[in-house]
Each structure stands twice: as C-alpha cells, then as structure tokens.
Design an enzyme around this catalytic site. Structure first.
Site, PDB file in Angstrom:
ATOM      1  N   MET A 283       0.783  -1.235   0.000  1.00 51.57           N
ATOM      2  CA  MET A 283       0.000   0.000   0.000  1.00 51.57           C
ATOM      3  C   MET A 283       0.820   1.293   0.000  1.00 51.57           C
ATOM      4  SD  MET A 283      -2.962  -0.913  -0.495  1.00 51.57           S
ATOM      5  CE  MET A 283      -3.754  -2.521  -0.576  1.00 51.57           C
TER       6      MET A 283
ATOM      7  N   ASN B  57       3.501  -5.226 -10.250  1.00 50.90           N
ATOM      8  CA  ASN B  57       2.415  -4.807  -9.356  1.00 50.90           C
ATOM      9  C   ASN B  57       1.095  -5.349  -9.882  1.00 50.90           C
ATOM     10  OD1 ASN B  57       1.118  -3.238  -7.248  1.00 50.90           O
ATOM     11  ND2 ASN B  57       0.460  -1.820  -8.852  1.00 50.90           N
TER      12      ASN B  57
ATOM     13  N   HIS C 158      -2.884  -4.450  -9.873  1.00 49.62           N
ATOM     14  CA  HIS C 158      -3.802  -3.343  -9.576  1.00 49.62           C
ATOM     15  C   HIS C 158      -5.236  -3.791  -9.886  1.00 49.62           C
ATOM     16  CE1 HIS C 158      -5.065   0.742  -8.875  1.00 49.62           C
ATOM     17  NE2 HIS C 158      -5.834   0.631  -9.934  1.00 49.62           N
TER      18      HIS C 158
HETATM   19  C1  GAR Z   1      -5.774  -6.379  -4.022  1.00 51.42           C
HETATM   20  O1  GAR Z   1      -7.059  -6.197  -4.563  1.00 51.42           O
HETATM   21  C2  GAR Z   1      -4.752  -5.631  -4.846  1.00 51.42           C
HETATM   22  O2  GAR Z   1      -5.026  -5.642  -6.225  1.00 51.42           O
HETATM   23  C3  GAR Z   1      -4.894  -4.248  -4.303  1.00 51.42           C
HETATM   24  O3  GAR Z   1      -5.061  -4.422  -2.912  1.00 51.42           O
HETATM   25  C4  GAR Z   1      -5.669  -5.692  -2.672  1.00 51.42           C
HETATM   26  C5  GAR Z   1      -4.800  -6.467  -1.696  1.00 51.42           C
HETATM   27  O4  GAR Z   1      -5.400  -7.677  -1.312  1.00 51.42           O
HETATM   28  N1  GAR Z   1      -3.772  -3.423  -4.631  1.00 51.42           N
HETATM   29  C6  GAR Z   1      -3.855  -2.126  -4.854  1.00 51.42           C
HETATM   30  O5  GAR Z   1      -4.887  -1.498  -4.745  1.00 51.42           O
HETATM   31  C7  GAR Z   1      -2.550  -1.455  -5.247  1.00 51.42           C
HETATM   32  N2  GAR Z   1      -2.788  -0.129  -5.765  1.00 51.42           N
HETATM   33  P1  GAR Z   1      -4.558  -8.884  -0.739  1.00 51.42           P
HETATM   34  O6  GAR Z   1      -3.701  -8.355   0.414  1.00 51.42           O
HETATM   35  O7  GAR Z   1      -5.621  -9.834  -0.226  1.00 51.42           O
HETATM   36  O8  GAR Z   1      -3.742  -9.458  -1.842  1.00 51.42           O
END
Ligand code: GAR
Length: 207
Positions: free
Chosen positions: A91, A108, A110
């Site tokens: 994050m 990454n 997204h």
């Molecule tokens: C996921 O949906 C990922 O794509 C997003 O955060 C979530 C994490 O979930 N990432 C972003 O928004 C990056 N800009 P997780 O910890 O269960 O993998």
C-alpha cells in the site's frame, strides 16, 4: 531459479494465490524466497509462515518518509539476492531508487483496468468505490511493471470482469480477485521467471 520477494501490507490473498500456484508447480523457474510486510500485524505474514517462507517487516512507521522506507527495502532485497519483486497489495508508493535498482523487475497487481481508476489514492477498496460511483459496467485487474509513474508502467496482463447492478465495493473486489487477480498474478510471475517477457517502450511482448 529466480528468487522472488513478495511485498505485502494486509490480508495477502494474492500472496496466497502465488503460494498455491507454486505448490501446484505453476511458477516455472521461480521460487518465493521472502515475504516482506510494511506492517508487523499483516495476516499475509501468517500465510508466509504457514508455507515456510521467511517473513520480514519493513515497518513504514520506523521511517520518516516513503523514500527512507524504500532505501531500507532496497538494501534488504539486495541482501536476499532477489531477482523479482512482486507488489501484492503493497500500500505504499515506492520511490525511484527501487525502480532503478530493479528495472522491469518489479511487478504490481492493480484491481482495475489501467489506465482507469489508478494512480495516487487508488488502492484497495477505494478503487472499487470509484468504479461503482462512475457507473462502469466492466472493471478488472492489471498486472504491470513498476516504473517511476504510479500505476503507469508497461502492462503485462489484463482481464476484464463484469460489474453487477447490485455490487458493493466489497462484492466487486471479491469477484475481481477471484476471476482476475488470483489468476493473472501467478501467470505473470511465471512468465517473468521463464524469461518470456521483453519490454519495448510501453509494450510488453510475451514469447
Ligand atoms: C488487491 O485487490 C490488490 O489488487 C490491491 O489491494 C488488494 C490487496 O489484497 N492493490 C492495490 O490497490 C494497489 N494499488 P490482498 O492483500 O488480499 O492481496
């Protein structure tokens, strides 16, 4: 064998998708060698421990700013001899020092179809809130290389997912994870480790 570090901040379901793909033998020529969390309490660290993958914490609170945290991360990655860095729900926006240390070697995930609903402030559930507010009928996920521009690096894989009339941010997030993120991220990681990705300007070629 490419040594992979997965950077996380929270629940780690994308990390789990990578761990499961590795267990099924679907990460060719790669091995998850480390999980690095920006928070000591991230559930992702428990997932790493269960899979016998070393977990590390680079706590954002211990550093004055993102640049100082990025410098600590870069040092840790070099010490661990990492060849691919995967941001899986990480994050924080990393500064250019890490991008320079790992050119086209940071991936990454997204949770939207870039260039929609991306950039600073677009992370986690916020992405899906904005997509629903906008009224899009289709969203999805993007796996891309990390460049100096937030969410602006060359796109490796994308998958569209339908938005339902009665979706909430949480239901849309879950469907995009299940149908797109957990599929695309292991695929992209394996393609990288197999040496099948080459980058020409903004275009990623898959051999
Ligand atoms: C996921 O949906 C990922 O794509 C997003 O955060 C979530 C994490 O979930 N990432 C972003 O928004 C990056 N800009 P997780 O910890 O269960 O993998």
């Amino acid at each position: 064998m490419v040594r992979i570090a997965v950077l996380v901040s929270g629940g780690g379901t994308n990390l789990q998708a990578l761990i499961d793909a590795q267990a099924r033998g679907e990460i060719n020529n790669g091995q998850i060698a480390a999980v690095i969390s920006s928070s000591p309490t991230a559930y992702a660290l428990e997932r790493a421990a269960k899979a016998n993958i070393p977990g590390y914490v680079v706590n954002r609170r211990d550093y004055a700013d993102n640049r100082a945290m990025t410098a600590a991360l870069a040092q840790q990655l070099q010490e661990l001899d990492i060849g691919l860095v995967v941001l899986a729900g990480f994050m924080y926006v990393l500064t250019e020092e890490l991008v320079h240390a790992y050119p086209n070697a940071i991936i990454n995930i997204h949770p939207a179809l870039i260039p929609s609903f991306c950039g600073e402030g677009y992370y986690g559930l916020h992405v899906h809130e904005r997509a629903l507010e906008y009224g899009v009928k289709v969203s999805g996920a993007t796996v891309h290389f990390v460049s100096e521009e937030c969410d602006g690096g060359p796109i490796i894989l994308q998958k569209a997912v339908a938005v339902n009339e009665d979706d909430t941010p949480a239901t849309l997030q879950r469907r995009i994870m299940e149908q797109a993120e957990w599929v695309l991220l292991p695929q992209a990681v394996s393609l990288f480790c197999e040496g099948r990705l080459s980058v020409e300007g903004r275009i990623v070629h898959i051999r």
